[in-house]
Structures are given as structure tokens and as C-alpha cells.
Design a protein around this motif. Structure first.
Motif, mmCIF file in Angstrom:
data_model
loop_
_atom_site.group_PDB
_atom_site.id
_atom_site.type_symbol
_atom_site.label_atom_id
_atom_site.label_comp_id
_atom_site.label_asym_id
_atom_site.label_seq_id
_atom_site.Cartn_x
_atom_site.Cartn_y
_atom_site.Cartn_z
ATOM 1 N N HIS A 253 6.260 3.455 -3.258
ATOM 2 C CA HIS A 253 6.948 4.183 -2.185
ATOM 3 C C HIS A 253 8.216 3.461 -1.743
ATOM 4 C CE1 HIS A 253 3.433 6.680 -2.077
ATOM 5 N NE2 HIS A 253 2.668 5.658 -1.769
ATOM 6 N N GLY A 254 8.967 2.911 -2.695
ATOM 7 C CA GLY A 254 10.228 2.262 -2.379
ATOM 8 C C GLY A 254 10.119 0.858 -1.828
ATOM 9 N N VAL A 255 8.893 0.331 -1.749
ATOM 10 C CA VAL A 255 8.688 -1.034 -1.265
ATOM 11 C C VAL A 255 8.311 -1.904 -2.451
ATOM 12 C CG1 VAL A 255 7.281 -2.526 0.218
ATOM 13 C CG2 VAL A 255 7.952 -0.261 1.011
ATOM 14 N N PHE A 256 8.984 -3.040 -2.574
ATOM 15 C CA PHE A 256 8.702 -3.976 -3.655
ATOM 16 C C PHE A 256 7.920 -5.146 -3.082
ATOM 17 C CE2 PHE A 256 12.363 -1.562 -4.927
ATOM 18 C CZ PHE A 256 12.108 -1.291 -6.253
ATOM 19 N N ARG A 257 6.727 -5.386 -3.647
ATOM 20 C CA ARG A 257 5.841 -6.436 -3.162
ATOM 21 C C ARG A 257 5.625 -7.431 -4.293
ATOM 22 N NH1 ARG A 257 2.708 -7.275 0.955
ATOM 23 N NH2 ARG A 257 3.161 -5.282 1.894
ATOM 24 N N ILE A 258 5.841 -8.719 -3.999
ATOM 25 C CA ILE A 258 5.624 -9.755 -4.991
ATOM 26 C C ILE A 258 4.311 -10.462 -4.688
ATOM 27 C CG2 ILE A 258 6.943 -11.547 -3.764
ATOM 28 C CD1 ILE A 258 7.896 -12.431 -6.639
ATOM 29 N N SER A 259 3.550 -10.766 -5.733
ATOM 30 C CA SER A 259 2.261 -11.446 -5.594
ATOM 31 C C SER A 259 2.204 -12.592 -6.583
ATOM 32 C CB SER A 259 1.102 -10.494 -5.908
ATOM 33 O OG SER A 259 1.167 -9.348 -5.122
ATOM 34 N N GLY A 260 1.722 -13.737 -6.103
ATOM 35 C CA GLY A 260 1.464 -14.858 -6.995
ATOM 36 C C GLY A 260 0.194 -14.574 -7.779
ATOM 37 N N LEU A 261 0.080 -15.176 -8.946
ATOM 38 C CA LEU A 261 -1.096 -14.931 -9.787
ATOM 39 C C LEU A 261 -2.006 -16.156 -9.848
ATOM 40 C CD1 LEU A 261 0.624 -12.859 -12.622
ATOM 41 C CD2 LEU A 261 -0.691 -12.026 -10.663
ATOM 42 N N GLY A 262 -2.084 -16.886 -8.731
ATOM 43 C CA GLY A 262 -3.025 -17.989 -8.612
ATOM 44 C C GLY A 262 -2.656 -19.241 -9.391
ATOM 45 N N THR A 263 -1.384 -19.510 -9.542
ATOM 46 C CA THR A 263 -0.957 -20.692 -10.293
ATOM 47 C C THR A 263 -1.000 -21.935 -9.409
ATOM 48 O OG1 THR A 263 1.364 -20.383 -9.724
ATOM 49 C CG2 THR A 263 0.576 -19.265 -11.706
ATOM 50 N N ARG A 264 -1.062 -23.105 -10.051
ATOM 51 C CA ARG A 264 -1.062 -24.361 -9.290
ATOM 52 C C ARG A 264 0.237 -24.572 -8.535
ATOM 53 N NH1 ARG A 264 -2.573 -28.594 -13.729
ATOM 54 N NH2 ARG A 264 -0.854 -27.401 -14.540
ATOM 55 N N GLN A 265 1.355 -24.203 -9.173
ATOM 56 C CA GLN A 265 2.660 -24.423 -8.546
ATOM 57 C C GLN A 265 2.899 -23.480 -7.379
ATOM 58 O OE1 GLN A 265 2.141 -23.664 -11.725
ATOM 59 N NE2 GLN A 265 3.101 -25.177 -13.052
ATOM 60 N N GLY A 266 2.282 -22.325 -7.411
ATOM 61 C CA GLY A 266 2.464 -21.352 -6.339
ATOM 62 C C GLY A 266 3.853 -20.743 -6.333
ATOM 63 N N MET A 267 4.212 -20.213 -5.186
ATOM 64 C CA MET A 267 5.470 -19.484 -5.053
ATOM 65 C C MET A 267 5.956 -19.643 -3.614
ATOM 66 S SD MET A 267 5.864 -15.377 -5.692
ATOM 67 C CE MET A 267 4.525 -14.963 -4.582
ATOM 68 N N GLU A 268 7.264 -19.752 -3.448
ATOM 69 C CA GLU A 268 7.864 -19.814 -2.115
ATOM 70 C C GLU A 268 8.852 -18.669 -1.964
ATOM 71 O OE1 GLU A 268 9.827 -23.497 -1.294
ATOM 72 O OE2 GLU A 268 8.020 -24.688 -1.610
ATOM 73 N N ILE A 269 8.871 -18.107 -0.765
ATOM 74 C CA ILE A 269 9.876 -17.101 -0.447
ATOM 75 C C ILE A 269 10.588 -17.582 0.813
ATOM 76 C CG2 ILE A 269 10.329 -14.702 0.143
ATOM 77 C CD1 ILE A 269 8.410 -13.973 -1.916
ATOM 78 N N ASN A 270 11.888 -17.749 0.686
ATOM 79 C CA ASN A 270 12.713 -18.248 1.793
ATOM 80 C C ASN A 270 12.162 -19.557 2.354
ATOM 81 O OD1 ASN A 270 14.332 -15.934 1.511
ATOM 82 N ND2 ASN A 270 12.995 -14.787 2.884
ATOM 83 N N GLY A 271 11.695 -20.427 1.462
ATOM 84 C CA GLY A 271 11.212 -21.747 1.861
ATOM 85 C C GLY A 271 9.777 -21.792 2.355
ATOM 86 N N GLN A 272 9.088 -20.651 2.403
ATOM 87 C CA GLN A 272 7.706 -20.590 2.887
ATOM 88 C C GLN A 272 6.766 -20.323 1.720
ATOM 89 O OE1 GLN A 272 6.734 -20.825 6.258
ATOM 90 N NE2 GLN A 272 8.857 -21.380 6.666
ATOM 91 N N LYS A 273 5.702 -21.117 1.602
ATOM 92 C CA LYS A 273 4.691 -20.863 0.570
ATOM 93 C C LYS A 273 3.966 -19.571 0.903
ATOM 94 C CE LYS A 273 2.943 -24.503 -2.209
ATOM 95 N NZ LYS A 273 3.346 -24.131 -3.529
ATOM 96 N N VAL A 274 3.899 -18.668 -0.066
ATOM 97 C CA VAL A 274 3.225 -17.386 0.142
ATOM 98 C C VAL A 274 2.442 -17.008 -1.108
ATOM 99 C CG1 VAL A 274 4.924 -16.477 1.779
ATOM 100 C CG2 VAL A 274 5.202 -16.026 -0.632
#
Length: 148
Positions: A53-74
Motif C-alpha cells: 500500500h505504498g509503504v516500504f518496510r525494511i526487516s533484518g533477517l536475524g544476522t549477527r551484524q544487524g542493521m541500523e537506520i539513522n544511527g539506531q539499531k532496528v
């Protein structure tokens, strides 16, 4: 107008753009991903972006390194234009879809902001309805004056 995309911002690899033109885009170092990042700090299957519906959602796939968005771990987040995504040591940027409506974030939460092209379309549609009603009303009065 450009559609939503992820921009890889890397001095060594240069800037690369990936259009988000599917409902699900996978990101990782494996060649099986739609966005392949050849970097030892990126897992084979690191993250995925889903469009709904026009919204883009990013999801981590459980990696050790993880993911940061705008400096925040999410682990998961709805992307907003300008969001910086760090996967391993690699920096990506989300560039929003300029043709879709967006929820305003500065003081207007919950209010819908339409693109200029959509506003023009709705204005023309309203105008067409008004003109149609005027024509019907005019035809009614002509028939009434003619005695029918």
C-alpha cells in the motif's frame, strides 16, 4: 518522476541505485538477492524490503551484524525518504516514491499529503462532476421551459 529506490553510497564501489519495483526485495551478499552487496560485513541474506500500500518496510533477517537506520539499531522499520540504512559497514539511503501520497511527519501526523499530480487529478474530477451537474440542470430547465 522517480520511483522509490535504495541508493548504495560507497566511495570504493561508487553510487548505485536500485529501484524498488517489486513487492519484496532482498538485500545481502549472495547473488540470489535483488540487491547484491559484495562486502565481508554483509550476510548472505541480510535484510528485505517489502512494499505494501505504498509503504516500504525494511526487516533484518536475524544476522549477527544487524542493521541500523539513522544511527539506531532496528529489526524492522517503515522507511521514510532520506533514511540512512547501515548494513554491516555499508551505507544505503532510501529515496522515497515521489508519486505516492505520504503521511506528513512534521506537525501533521495522520494528515494525508497528496502529490501535485494527484491533487490536479482530483481537482479535474470534481470540476467534471460539477460541469456534468450543470449540464443536467440546464437540460432540465430547457425541457421545462419548452413545456415537456
Amino acid at each position: 518522476m522517480k520511483r522509490a529506490r535504495i541508493v548504495l553510497m560507497d566511495g570504493e564501489r561508487g553510487v548505485r541505485e536500485y529501484r524498488l519495483d517489486r513487492t519484496r526485495i532482498s538485500i545481502g551478499s549472495s547473488g540470489l538477492n535483488q540487491i547484491v552487496i559484495d562486502d565481508p560485513t554483509v550476510s548472505q541474506f541480510h535484510a528485505q524490503v517489502q512494499a505494501e500500500h505504498g509503504v516500504f518496510r525494511i526487516s533484518g533477517l536475524g544476522t549477527r551484524q544487524g542493521m541500523e537506520i539513522n544511527g539506531q539499531k532496528v529489526e524492522e522499520k517503515a522507511l521514510e525518504p532520506g533514511d540512512e540504512i547501515r548494513i554491516g559497514d555499508v551505507l544505503l539511503k532510501f529515496v522515497g516514491d515521489e508519486t505516492r501520497s505520504a503521511v506528513t511527519s512534521a506537525g501533521g501526523e495522520g494528515k494525508l499529503r497528496l502529490s501535485i499530480s494527484r491533487r490536479a487529478f482530483f481537482a479535474m474530477a470534481v470540476l467534471a462532476v460539477i460541469l456534468g451537474l450543470l449540464l443536467l440542470l440546464n437540460a432540465h430547465w430547457i425541457m421545462k421551459l419548452a413545456g415537456r
